[in-house]
Every structure is written in structure tokens, then in C-alpha cells.
Scaffold this motif. Structure first.
Motif, short mmCIF file in Angstrom:
data_model
loop_
_atom_site.label_atom_id
_atom_site.label_comp_id
_atom_site.label_asym_id
_atom_site.label_seq_id
_atom_site.Cartn_x
_atom_site.Cartn_y
_atom_site.Cartn_z
N ARG A 229 0.87 -1.18 0.00
CA ARG A 229 0.00 0.00 0.00
C ARG A 229 0.90 1.23 0.00
O ARG A 229 1.76 1.37 0.89
N ASP A 230 0.73 2.10 -1.00
CA ASP A 230 1.63 3.25 -1.10
C ASP A 230 1.16 4.40 -0.21
O ASP A 230 0.14 4.30 0.47
N ARG A 231 1.90 5.50 -0.21
CA ARG A 231 1.60 6.66 0.66
C ARG A 231 0.24 7.27 0.35
O ARG A 231 -0.35 7.94 1.18
N GLN A 232 -0.26 7.04 -0.86
CA GLN A 232 -1.58 7.57 -1.25
C GLN A 232 -2.70 6.60 -0.86
O GLN A 232 -3.87 6.84 -1.12
N GLY A 233 -2.34 5.48 -0.24
CA GLY A 233 -3.34 4.50 0.19
C GLY A 233 -3.74 3.53 -0.91
O GLY A 233 -4.69 2.76 -0.76
N VAL A 234 -3.03 3.57 -2.03
CA VAL A 234 -3.38 2.70 -3.16
C VAL A 234 -2.68 1.35 -3.00
O VAL A 234 -1.48 1.30 -2.72
N GLU A 235 -3.44 0.26 -3.16
CA GLU A 235 -2.84 -1.07 -3.09
C GLU A 235 -2.24 -1.46 -4.43
O GLU A 235 -2.85 -1.25 -5.47
N ARG A 236 -1.04 -2.01 -4.37
CA ARG A 236 -0.35 -2.43 -5.59
C ARG A 236 0.05 -3.89 -5.41
O ARG A 236 0.63 -4.24 -4.38
#
Ligand code: BTN
Length: 248
Positions: A229-236
């Protein structure tokens, strides 16, 4: 290398071979958990087509075979998980700071102490054979190869470790984890793996095809995919080789 007569698994001890994985592959149908160990490899294989360097007689270079015909191929990552856990747990007996860097590198702090190469054969929806090759840096004092961040147990603890004794302990654990897997304890293995992960908590720096980013590990999916999960809250979600850890 002198191995005790009673060993937890069938053992083939070699002075030199090109690769214990290749040697075992050529052995045909040997008993389950048969293990080939060699003092030296002339063409040791690593992940991503790399070679695996190891000074003669200094480190553990071995491969073993399983016939996990009870396990669906979609669950094959459990094999990788228990092999990593067995190594981590034996190394834990010698030092602190051992983790599993997804998918199956064994790390001490930010350095690689062991590597694993697993090849699966599939028949229909099930696995029919898995061949696990393992290199553990035990007593080597200096690393000359361009492999990134190598470390040996000797460099960590400051003394030599017996290769036969280490292998004995590892294969005992492999055997008991394999029994756990056969008995269907998938969640137990997956949870232990999750808890043993390198960078298990907090934000760290990664690189994918789109560039460098910071993220935290959400979990590793049963298929082996790494979910960040990146700093923007997006799961990758990443398969092996699709993302790189940027270490300091
Ligand atoms: C990696 O690149 O991290 C995996 C390295 C695996 C090396 C071991 S050494 C014993 C066995 N035989 C091989 O040729 N490779 C594996």
C-alpha cells in the motif's frame, strides 16, 4: 564434511558437481526428501538466471525433492513459505535479525545470508514434484562475486559452524513443516511466513516499472503475490520480479 550415519532424510554427499539441483533432477525417482549436498558447485544456479557463487567447503549447497501430489498447484507458494521458514528458524538459533525477504530470500538485517531456488512439476491441478535448491552462506569470510549484499553466519557470529550439524537441523525442520503441510495446516504456515517478513512493518522504498515509491506491506497473497500500500493509500500487487526493494 562428515555426516552422521543416522540423518533425518536420505542423503547423497558429493565433493563436487555442477549444480545439486541438476544432479538431483537427473537422479530420477528417489525417495521423498532425498537430499544432495555438495562441497562445491561449478555451475550453481540462482534466481533470475544468475549464478550462485560459493567457496569450496565453506557453505551449504544442497537440494531436496518432494512429491506433494496432495497439494494443488495454485497453493505451491506454501512450499516456498515452509522452506524459507525452516531456514529462518535454524538461523534464529544462532543469531537475531533473520527475516524472509519476499518471496524467499533469507536476510540478516539488510544482507542476504541464504537463497532458495524451487522448481515445480505439475500434473493437472496438482503438483507432482518439487525440487528445492538452497545455498546458505555459513563459513565464507570474504565474498568476491558481484552478488548484492552477501553475508555469512561466520561474519555475523564470529565463529565457524559445522555444515553437517546445520543441515541436520534444517532437514529436521523441513520434514516437520512438510508433515504440517500434508496435514492441511495452510493458515499456520502462511501466518508464520507473514510474521517473519523483511520490512514487515512501516514504509520502505520500492521500485516498479513506473518508478520509485514508498509503501508498506499489506500481505502476501496465497498465490505468492506481494500486496503493498503506497503513501496515497493505493494497493499495488506484484508477482516475483515485478518490484524491487531499494535497500540503503
Ligand atoms: C538465489 O539466487 O537466491 C537462489 C540461489 C540458490 C542456490 C542453491 S545452491 C544449491 C542449489 N543448487 C543450485 O544450483 N542452486 C541451488
Amino acid at each position: 564434511m562428515h555426516f552422521p550415519d543416522s540423518f533425518p532424510v536420505p542423503l547423497i554427499v558429493l565433493d563436487e558437481t555442477d549444480s545439486t539441483n541438476r544432479y538431483l533432477n537427473e537422479c530420477g525417482q528417489v525417495a521423498e526428501l532425498t537430499t544432495v549436498v555438495s562441497r562445491y558447485q561449478t555451475a550453481g544456479r540462482g534466481q533470475r538466471g544468475n549464478s550462485w557463487e560459493s567457496e569450496a567447503g565453506q557453505n551449504l549447497l544442497f537440494s531436496f525433492v518432494l512429491y506433494p501430489t496432495f497439494l494443488e498447484a495454485r497453493h505451491q507458494f506454501l512450499i516456498s513459505q515452509f522452506v524459507s521458514l525452516s531456514l529462518k528458524e535454524v538461523l534464529d538459533e544462532f543469531t537475531e535479525g533473520i527475516t524472509i525477504k519476499w518471496p524467499n530470500d533469507i536476510y540478516w538485517q539488510e544482507k542476504k545470508i541464504a537463497g532458495i531456488l524451487i522448481e515445480h512439476d505439475v500434473q493437472g491441478p496438482y503438483l507432482c514434484r518439487s525440487l528445492a535448491g538452497i545455498g546458505v552462506n555459513i563459513n565464507q569470510e570474504v565474498f568476491r562475486s558481484p552478488a548484492p549484499n552477501p553475508v555469512s553466519l561466520r561474519q555475523i557470529i564470529g565463529k565457524e559452524t559445522s555444515l553437517p550439524d546445520f543441515l541436520y537441523r534444517v532437514m529436521q525442520r523441513m520434514q516437520s513443516y512438510y508433515n504440517l503441510l500434508r496435514d492441511g495446516h495452510h493458515a499456520e504456515i502462511a501466518t508464520k511466513y507473514q510474521n517473519a517478513l523483511f520490512h514487515r512493518t512501516g514504509f520502505h522504498t520500492y521500485r516498479d516499472a513506473g518508478g520509485v515509491f514508498e509503501a508498506e506491506i499489506v500481505h502476501v497473497h496465497s498465490s505468492g503475490l506481494l500486496v503493498l500500500r503506497d503513501r496515497q493509500g493505493v494497493e499495488r500487487k506484484y508477482a516475483f520480479k515485478e518490484v524491487e526493494y531499494l535497500l540503503i
